[in-house]
Design a protein around this motif. Structure first.
Motif, PDB file in Angstrom:
ATOM      1  N   HIS A  45       0.051   1.602   0.094  1.00 26.15           N
ATOM      2  CA  HIS A  45      -0.804   0.990  -0.928  1.00 26.15           C
ATOM      3  C   HIS A  45      -0.281  -0.356  -1.423  1.00 26.15           C
ATOM      4  O   HIS A  45      -0.896  -0.966  -2.311  1.00 26.15           O
ATOM      5  N   LEU A  46       0.802  -0.825  -0.863  1.00 21.62           N
ATOM      6  CA  LEU A  46       1.368  -2.106  -1.289  1.00 21.62           C
ATOM      7  C   LEU A  46       0.840  -3.255  -0.441  1.00 21.62           C
ATOM      8  O   LEU A  46       0.619  -3.099   0.765  1.00 21.62           O
ATOM      9  N   SER A  47       0.676  -4.406  -1.055  1.00 20.21           N
ATOM     10  CA  SER A  47       0.345  -5.614  -0.299  1.00 20.21           C
ATOM     11  C   SER A  47       1.600  -6.117   0.406  1.00 20.21           C
ATOM     12  O   SER A  47       2.725  -5.705   0.089  1.00 20.21           O
ATOM     13  N   VAL A  48       1.421  -7.021   1.346  1.00 22.22           N
ATOM     14  CA  VAL A  48       2.573  -7.623   2.023  1.00 22.22           C
ATOM     15  C   VAL A  48       3.477  -8.307   0.999  1.00 22.22           C
ATOM     16  O   VAL A  48       4.710  -8.226   1.077  1.00 22.22           O
ATOM     17  N   GLU A  49       2.875  -8.957   0.033  1.00 16.89           N
ATOM     18  CA  GLU A  49       3.660  -9.646  -0.993  1.00 16.89           C
ATOM     19  C   GLU A  49       4.492  -8.656  -1.804  1.00 16.89           C
ATOM     20  O   GLU A  49       5.651  -8.938  -2.133  1.00 16.89           O
TER      21      GLU A  49
END
Length: 201
Positions: A45-49
């Motif tokens: 659920h995390l973005s690449v950033e």
């Protein structure tokens, strides 16, 4: 002329070089070496950033010597250019493996044994692949674990089936050859394509 290869601990001041190895697309870029460390539930659920932010925090904490966390990575340079990455840290730091068959199937291992280190992830920059850099990284990872007081070091490579090509996105866990060259031997086969290799230090 033989290329000059140097492998050093990843550190915050080398952040731009880490990102150069990971590139701007593909598996290493999207993962930021976080899936095995965080586990699928948190990672997905995390973005690449956000994944990159976690990685940066890990590098910062490892450099500061924070208890319970190591930077857990080495960076390889070829003729001065950032070219490769390997994650190596106490096995307890890699959440994804706690609920996986790898590395536990058929073994009696203490999941909380911080003396066992794991080499979990390789990344080799485009343009430097298929030149044996994974061998250099595996050897350096074992040396780093030994110098850090590890009692044993493990790797969990993937093995292709007969005539099968493994995509680079899968080979990030390594293949048996580099681990064997670094002194690890096979101790189990948790799945058809995965091996557990280990060196007691």
């Amino acid at each position: 002329m033989t290329a000059r290869i140097e492998v050093v601990p990843a550190a915050p001041e080398l952040w731009d070089d880490v990102q150069a190895v990971f590139g701007t697309r593909g598996g290493a870029h999207h993962c930021q070496c976080q899936r095995i460390r965080l586990g699928d539930g948190d990672w997905w659920h995390l973005s690449v950033e956000e994944r990159a932010h976690h990685l940066r925090e890990q590098l910062d904490a490892g450099t500061a010597g924070a208890p319970g966390l190591t930077s857990g990575a080495l960076l390889a340079y070829v003729d001065g250019e950032p070219a490769g990455w390997v994650a190596v840290a106490p096995r307890t730091e890699f959440v994804r493996y706690r609920g996986s068959q790898v590395p536990w199937a058929g073994r009696h291992e203490d999941k909380d044994d911080g003396g066992v280190w794991a080499v979990t992830c390789f990344a080799v920059r485009a343009g430097y692949r298929k030149q044996g850099l994974m061998y250099e990284l595996a050897a350096a990872a074992v040396a780093h674990a030994r110098a850090s007081g590890a009692e044993a070091v493990e790797g969990y490579p993937i093995v292709p089936g007969p005539g099968q090509e493994i995509a680079w996105g899968e080979v990030n866990v390594g293949t048996p050859g580099p681990f064997a060259a670094a002194g690890l031997t096979e101790v189990s086969r948790p799945t058809k394509r995965r091996r557990v290799m280990r060196l007691d230090l």
